[in-house]
Design a protein around this motif. Structure first.
Motif, PDB file in Angstrom:
ATOM      1  N   PRO A  58      32.389  44.439  37.946  1.00 22.14           N
ATOM      2  CA  PRO A  58      32.112  45.009  36.626  1.00 22.14           C
ATOM      3  C   PRO A  58      33.084  46.123  36.234  1.00 22.14           C
ATOM      4  CG  PRO A  58      30.520  45.804  38.217  1.00 22.14           C
ATOM      5  CD  PRO A  58      31.339  44.772  38.929  1.00 22.14           C
ATOM      6  N   LYS A  59      33.838  46.639  37.205  1.00 23.75           N
ATOM      7  CA  LYS A  59      34.755  47.744  36.903  1.00 23.75           C
ATOM      8  C   LYS A  59      36.144  47.246  36.516  1.00 23.75           C
ATOM      9  CE  LYS A  59      36.527  52.140  38.636  1.00 23.75           C
ATOM     10  NZ  LYS A  59      36.487  53.143  39.750  1.00 23.75           N
ATOM     11  N   CYS A  60      36.718  46.342  37.324  1.00 26.61           N
ATOM     12  CA  CYS A  60      38.093  45.889  37.073  1.00 26.61           C
ATOM     13  C   CYS A  60      38.183  44.432  36.645  1.00 26.61           C
ATOM     14  CB  CYS A  60      38.953  46.116  38.304  1.00 26.61           C
ATOM     15  SG  CYS A  60      38.549  45.031  39.705  1.00 26.61           S
ATOM     16  N   GLU A  61      37.042  43.727  36.595  1.00 29.39           N
ATOM     17  CA  GLU A  61      36.976  42.319  36.185  1.00 29.39           C
ATOM     18  C   GLU A  61      37.665  41.374  37.180  1.00 29.39           C
ATOM     19  OE1 GLU A  61      35.179  41.239  33.700  1.00 29.39           O
ATOM     20  OE2 GLU A  61      34.642  43.234  32.996  1.00 29.39           O
ATOM     21  N   HIS A  62      37.839  41.821  38.415  1.00 22.26           N
ATOM     22  CA  HIS A  62      38.399  40.915  39.421  1.00 22.26           C
ATOM     23  C   HIS A  62      37.442  39.758  39.678  1.00 22.26           C
ATOM     24  CE1 HIS A  62      40.451  39.544  43.061  1.00 22.26           C
ATOM     25  NE2 HIS A  62      39.270  39.535  43.670  1.00 22.26           N
ATOM     26  N   HIS A  63      37.971  38.537  39.677  1.00 18.42           N
ATOM     27  CA  HIS A  63      37.152  37.340  39.893  1.00 18.42           C
ATOM     28  C   HIS A  63      37.177  36.967  41.377  1.00 18.42           C
ATOM     29  CE1 HIS A  63      37.168  37.190  35.607  1.00 18.42           C
ATOM     30  NE2 HIS A  63      36.701  35.961  35.520  1.00 18.42           N
ATOM     31  N   ASN A  88      25.309  42.876  54.761  1.00 15.37           N
ATOM     32  CA  ASN A  88      25.803  42.328  53.495  1.00 15.37           C
ATOM     33  C   ASN A  88      25.191  43.015  52.281  1.00 15.37           C
ATOM     34  OD1 ASN A  88      23.221  41.384  53.820  1.00 15.37           O
ATOM     35  ND2 ASN A  88      23.673  39.273  53.234  1.00 15.37           N
ATOM     36  N   LEU A  89      24.711  44.241  52.449  1.00 15.48           N
ATOM     37  CA  LEU A  89      24.095  44.940  51.326  1.00 15.48           C
ATOM     38  C   LEU A  89      25.127  45.340  50.276  1.00 15.48           C
ATOM     39  CD1 LEU A  89      21.469  46.143  50.176  1.00 15.48           C
ATOM     40  CD2 LEU A  89      21.998  48.244  51.440  1.00 15.48           C
ATOM     41  N   TRP A  90      26.336  45.664  50.746  1.00 17.12           N
ATOM     42  CA  TRP A  90      27.393  46.107  49.851  1.00 17.12           C
ATOM     43  C   TRP A  90      28.577  45.144  49.887  1.00 17.12           C
ATOM     44  CZ3 TRP A  90      26.789  50.358  46.736  1.00 17.12           C
ATOM     45  CH2 TRP A  90      25.734  51.218  47.045  1.00 17.12           C
ATOM     46  N   HIS A  91      29.287  45.110  48.756  1.00 20.93           N
ATOM     47  CA  HIS A  91      30.525  44.328  48.670  1.00 20.93           C
ATOM     48  C   HIS A  91      31.621  45.236  48.135  1.00 20.93           C
ATOM     49  CE1 HIS A  91      33.298  41.014  47.826  1.00 20.93           C
ATOM     50  NE2 HIS A  91      33.539  41.611  46.674  1.00 20.93           N
ATOM     51  N   LYS A  92      32.753  45.274  48.827  1.00 21.51           N
ATOM     52  CA  LYS A  92      33.880  46.079  48.377  1.00 21.51           C
ATOM     53  C   LYS A  92      34.849  45.212  47.589  1.00 21.51           C
ATOM     54  CE  LYS A  92      37.530  49.183  50.020  1.00 21.51           C
ATOM     55  NZ  LYS A  92      38.147  49.814  51.211  1.00 21.51           N
ATOM     56  N   CYS A  93      35.099  45.568  46.344  1.00 20.74           N
ATOM     57  CA  CYS A  93      36.025  44.805  45.508  1.00 20.74           C
ATOM     58  C   CYS A  93      37.414  44.848  46.135  1.00 20.74           C
ATOM     59  CB  CYS A  93      36.060  45.369  44.091  1.00 20.74           C
ATOM     60  SG  CYS A  93      37.289  44.552  43.020  1.00 20.74           S
ATOM     61  N   PRO A  94      38.032  43.693  46.393  1.00 22.54           N
ATOM     62  CA  PRO A  94      39.364  43.692  47.016  1.00 22.54           C
ATOM     63  C   PRO A  94      40.464  44.196  46.091  1.00 22.54           C
ATOM     64  CG  PRO A  94      38.697  41.461  46.434  1.00 22.54           C
ATOM     65  CD  PRO A  94      37.509  42.338  46.191  1.00 22.54           C
ATOM     66  N   ASN A  95      40.168  44.277  44.805  1.00 25.92           N
ATOM     67  CA  ASN A  95      41.187  44.701  43.852  1.00 25.92           C
ATOM     68  C   ASN A  95      41.168  46.211  43.613  1.00 25.92           C
ATOM     69  OD1 ASN A  95      43.286  44.108  41.814  1.00 25.92           O
ATOM     70  ND2 ASN A  95      41.717  44.753  40.352  1.00 25.92           N
ATOM     71  N   CYS A  96      39.997  46.765  43.273  1.00 25.19           N
ATOM     72  CA  CYS A  96      39.924  48.189  42.936  1.00 25.19           C
ATOM     73  C   CYS A  96      39.222  49.022  44.000  1.00 25.19           C
ATOM     74  CB  CYS A  96      39.226  48.386  41.585  1.00 25.19           C
ATOM     75  SG  CYS A  96      37.460  47.946  41.589  1.00 25.19           S
ATOM     76  N   GLY A  97      38.606  48.372  44.985  1.00 23.28           N
ATOM     77  CA  GLY A  97      37.968  49.102  46.076  1.00 23.28           C
ATOM     78  C   GLY A  97      36.582  49.628  45.767  1.00 23.28           C
ATOM     79  N   ALA A 152      42.652  28.404  33.577  1.00 22.39           N
ATOM     80  CA  ALA A 152      42.638  29.177  34.813  1.00 22.39           C
ATOM     81  C   ALA A 152      41.756  30.400  34.629  1.00 22.39           C
ATOM     82  CB  ALA A 152      44.049  29.604  35.203  1.00 22.39           C
ATOM     83  N   GLU A 153      41.204  30.878  35.739  1.00 22.14           N
ATOM     84  CA  GLU A 153      40.472  32.129  35.713  1.00 22.14           C
ATOM     85  C   GLU A 153      41.458  33.294  35.794  1.00 22.14           C
ATOM     86  OE1 GLU A 153      36.068  31.195  37.458  1.00 22.14           O
ATOM     87  OE2 GLU A 153      37.579  31.844  38.916  1.00 22.14           O
ATOM     88  N   PRO A 154      41.104  34.453  35.247  1.00 23.91           N
ATOM     89  CA  PRO A 154      42.010  35.602  35.267  1.00 23.91           C
ATOM     90  C   PRO A 154      42.450  35.981  36.677  1.00 23.91           C
ATOM     91  CG  PRO A 154      40.188  36.015  33.770  1.00 23.91           C
ATOM     92  CD  PRO A 154      39.854  34.742  34.502  1.00 23.91           C
ATOM     93  N   GLY A 155      43.745  36.231  36.810  1.00 28.36           N
ATOM     94  CA  GLY A 155      44.285  36.706  38.077  1.00 28.36           C
ATOM     95  C   GLY A 155      44.423  35.667  39.162  1.00 28.36           C
ATOM     96  N   HIS A 162      37.786  33.961  31.039  1.00 32.44           N
ATOM     97  CA  HIS A 162      36.878  34.741  31.880  1.00 32.44           C
ATOM     98  C   HIS A 162      35.745  33.849  32.365  1.00 32.44           C
ATOM     99  CE1 HIS A 162      34.040  37.856  33.111  1.00 32.44           C
ATOM    100  NE2 HIS A 162      35.015  38.748  33.008  1.00 32.44           N
ATOM    101  N   ARG A 163      35.300  34.082  33.583  1.00 29.21           N
ATOM    102  CA  ARG A 163      34.255  33.254  34.188  1.00 29.21           C
ATOM    103  C   ARG A 163      32.977  33.233  33.358  1.00 29.21           C
ATOM    104  NH1 ARG A 163      33.678  34.425  40.337  1.00 29.21           N
ATOM    105  NH2 ARG A 163      35.681  33.325  40.287  1.00 29.21           N
ATOM    106  N   HIS A 164      32.639  34.343  32.725  1.00 33.89           N
ATOM    107  CA  HIS A 164      31.424  34.400  31.919  1.00 33.89           C
ATOM    108  C   HIS A 164      31.501  33.518  30.675  1.00 33.89           C
ATOM    109  CE1 HIS A 164      30.440  38.648  33.654  1.00 33.89           C
ATOM    110  NE2 HIS A 164      30.271  37.688  34.533  1.00 33.89           N
TER     111      HIS A 164
END
Length: 283
Positions: free
Chosen positions: A47-52, A22-31, A219-222, A262-264
């Protein structure tokens, strides 16, 4: 023995370094590959595509309540497996597996605390618990959350995330739709606000009941929000649906939502709403 074997055999043995899964996480949106720790510290937002990404109750409460301080509310006890349901597995076995995986009793968890100094009772549906499905335990927890909000004279805020009603409980799960609606009406009779934050995904019977009855709909984005699935709708109406259909931004453009936040920024947004809607009783 060759010189290569002599050199190799003379070298000290160095064990293979183990890398955590679990060291890395792959963003399901931008990879994008992200450090899991940094991803979680960013509230599971890429942080790259803002996928929540989807988060559970603990992470949600930590982000929403002041300094991450809150009081979890006990989950009401309900009869388990009332229909003695079995598909490929027994229903009690599915419940046991979900509880082991999530550490939660069921799919809806409530907590009370303060949001920028203002009292609030917050419920969070955990999609990792059997898809956040709505059964008797979720209905009972929702009612308990509303009753706690009334007792504390605070708003009730629900973060929805569900695939719909829980099939293993049949008609009993569908009965939670009017049950939660009545609870919301009781909250309204006391003059307290009911705020809904729809997260990805919110579908099925949850959308057809308490997820769309908020005084304020956020709603949260997306976020995927809808009743039936897109393929079911397309096969029924025999038409291709427009791009972005059932996403938060599409619903906002068509008047189904009040805001996409946005969640933040959610904590500040909720604090502002609480201050507007119940300024006298929230302090």
């Amino acid at each position: 023995m060759s010189w290569l074997d002599k050199v190799r055999n003379s070298l000290p043995f160095v064990p293979k370094r183990e890398t955590p899964d679990n060291l890395w996480h792959k963003c399901p949106n931008c990879g994008t590959m992200l450090f899991t720790k940094e991803y979680e510290e960013n509230q599971s937002v890429c942080p790259k595509c803002e996928h929540h990404g989807r988060i559970g109750p603990d992470a949600r409460f930590d982000a929403i309540f002041d300094s991450g301080i809150y009081v979890p509310l006990p989950s009401p006890a309900v009869k388990e497996d009332p229909l003695k349901f079995r598909d490929s597995k027994r229903y009690p076995d599915r419940l046991k597996a979900a509880r082991t995986a999530t550490g939660e009793q069921d799919a809806l968890i409530n907590a009370s605390g303060r949001i920028e100094g203002l009292k609030a009772v917050v419920g969070v549906q955990h999609f990792a618990f059997m898809g956040g499905s709505m059964g008797m335990a979720v209905g009972a927890a929702f009612v308990a959350g509303v009753e706690a909000a009334i007792a504390e004279q605070a708003p009730y805020i629900i973060f929805t995330a569900a695939g719909g009603a829980r099939m293993q409980e049949g008609i009993l799960s569908l009965m939670q739709m009017p049950r939660t609606t009545v609870a919301i009406q009781k909250l309204h009779e006391t003059g307290l606000p009911y705020i809904v934050v729809l997260t990805d995904p919110t579908t099925g019977g949850v959308t057809a009941s308490y997820a769309m009855l908020g005084d304020i709909q956020i709603a949260e984005p997306g976020a995927l929000i809808g009743f039936a699935g897109q393929r079911v709708i397309e096969s029924t109406i025999r038409e291709k649906l427009p791009p972005g259909f059932q996403r938060a931004e599409y619903l906002l453009d068509h008047g189904m939502l009040d805001r996409v936040v946005h969640r933040h920024h959610l904590r500040a947004e909720l604090a502002n709403l609480i201050g507007f809607l119940c300024p006298a009783g929230a302090a």
